[in-house]
Design an enzyme around this catalytic site. Structure first.
Site, PDB file in Angstrom:
ATOM      1  N   GLU A  91      37.761   8.907  -5.971  1.00 44.85           N
ATOM      2  CA  GLU A  91      38.044  10.345  -6.222  1.00 44.85           C
ATOM      3  C   GLU A  91      38.820  11.037  -5.210  1.00 44.85           C
ATOM      4  OE1 GLU A  91      34.324  12.332  -7.295  1.00 44.85           O
ATOM      5  OE2 GLU A  91      34.519  13.881  -5.616  1.00 44.85           O
ATOM      6  N   TYR A 137      34.020   7.999  -2.980  1.00 38.63           N
ATOM      7  CA  TYR A 137      34.700   9.080  -2.561  1.00 38.63           C
ATOM      8  C   TYR A 137      35.597   8.949  -1.333  1.00 38.63           C
ATOM      9  CZ  TYR A 137      30.586  10.965  -5.130  1.00 38.63           C
ATOM     10  OH  TYR A 137      29.681  11.343  -6.111  1.00 38.63           O
TER      11      TYR A 137
END
Ligand code: FAD
Length: 317
Positions: A18, A301
């Site tokens: 991400e 992430y």
């Protein structure tokens, strides 16, 4: 390709990550460098976050304060399309309710459709820092479930304006967020899971979790979801801890626990470099264990930093 098809067709755990769109005023070169450094690990898709307007107080000459509305990271739709076009990898833009009317969301989804984007992550978003709770726009959605319903309607050619007839359906695979340690606003886990089930029943194809540092919390969460009839894939979100102060900042920001064994190791660190090495090693161990448990995807992430994500991918992919 749709995330749900990627997951269902792959016989093994896939890898995704991400990214945040660049801050307003900055170019996208850092974002592309991050992708370039991770591309050899064959990411199957890339998520791009969306950031609502924020209200800032600015001091005027004479000491008066002025409220200024700013969007610090615009450009999700354009960046998502540019990355998908450049790398030929599905990109999953996040669509948030907060700060957007249903009409603006419909128009965003139309733009995404024109740009060939077939996946979205449907989220409510957080409230403004100045608000104690989330306040939807007057013509906006209060919960992610309502956004899922809007997208499902568009999949059936049902637009907001009832006068519009013979509309083209918009085809999206829909992901939603899940919280192994409970969303911070929910009064208990049971009610949070009921709301998660509502999102899935409304038409979500899969769930991506909030970050967690104790895999058992994810396994328990998956068990509870399955027990209540949530059958869609549940993708674990992994965040490699990168700074010493994150052992206190992350629990506050995301309402999650840091296991004591991990926190103890971080507290021994004398520098952020040491903390980063310990955080990466922890994420590698988490990832190995998750892969051994045959999770559908490892979703990292990155927050725009590639070196630790690279080390994780190198160790486990
Ligand atoms: P919802 O599913 O609407 O849930 C929010 C809260 O409302 C929960 O406590 C839930 O139990 C409760 N609730 C749900 N339905 C009802 C109902 N009918 N009645 C009463 N209560 C209800 N934020 C961003 O701004 N941009 C991003 O790009 C972004 N990306 C994210 C990616 C992931 C994988 C995750 C996990 C989070 C992300 N977030 C992002 C943060 C997210 O927007 C916040 O956590 C937000 O507070 C909740 O979003 P949600 O979609 O889970 O909301």
């Amino acid at each position: 390709m749709k995330v749900i098809d990627i997951i269902q067709q792959s016989g093994k755990t896939v890898f995704s990550f991400e990214l945040l769109p660049p801050l307003k005023g900055q170019m996208a070169d850092k974002l592309y460098r991050t992708i370039d450094e991770l591309i050899e690990f064959n990411p199957q898709y890339i998520n791009i976050t969306t950031h609502r307007d924020e209200v800032e107080l600015r001091e005027l000459p004479g000491g008066l304060l002025e409220k200024k509305t700013v969007r610090k990271r615009p450009g999700t739709v354009a960046i998502a399309a540019a990355i998908q076009h450049a790398y030929k990898i599905p990109v999953i833009p996040h669509v948030v309710c907060g700060g957007f009317t249903c009409e603006e969301t419909e128009n965003m989804l139309l733009d995404l459709n024109f740009l060939g984007i077939k996946n979205v992550l449907a989220l409510r978003g957080d409230g403004l820092k100045s608000q104690s709770t989330f306040v939807p726009e007057a013509e906006g959605h209060a919960h992610a479930k309502d956004l899922v319903t809007q997208i499902v309607n568009l999949k059936q050619g049902k637009y907001l304006d009832p006068e519009m007839k013979n509309n083209a359906p918009l085809d999206f695979c829909i992901g939603v967020a899940g919280y192994p340690e409970k969303h911070f606003e929910a009064s208990n886990m049971d009610i949070d899971l009921l709301h998660l089930k509502e999102k899935v029943d409304a038409g979500a194809d899969y769930i991506v979790t909030q970050m967690f540092f104790d895999n058992q919390k994810y396994y328990d969460f998956v068990d509870r979801c399955r027990a209540m009839g949530i059958t869609v894939p549940i993708i674990p979100g992994i965040k490699p801890l990168a700074l010493m102060n994150q052992i206190t900042v992350l629990p506050k920001l995301f309402s999650i626990d840091i296991p004591e064994a991990f926190a103890r190791e971080i507290r021994k660190c004398k520098s952020n470099d040491q903390a980063r090495a310990v955080g990466t090693e922890w994420a590698i161990e988490q990832s190995r264990d998750l892969i051994a448990h045959k999770v559908p995807c490892l979703h990292i992430y990155t927050y725009g930093i590639s070196d630790n994500t690279r080390q994780i991918a190198k160790a486990v992919i």
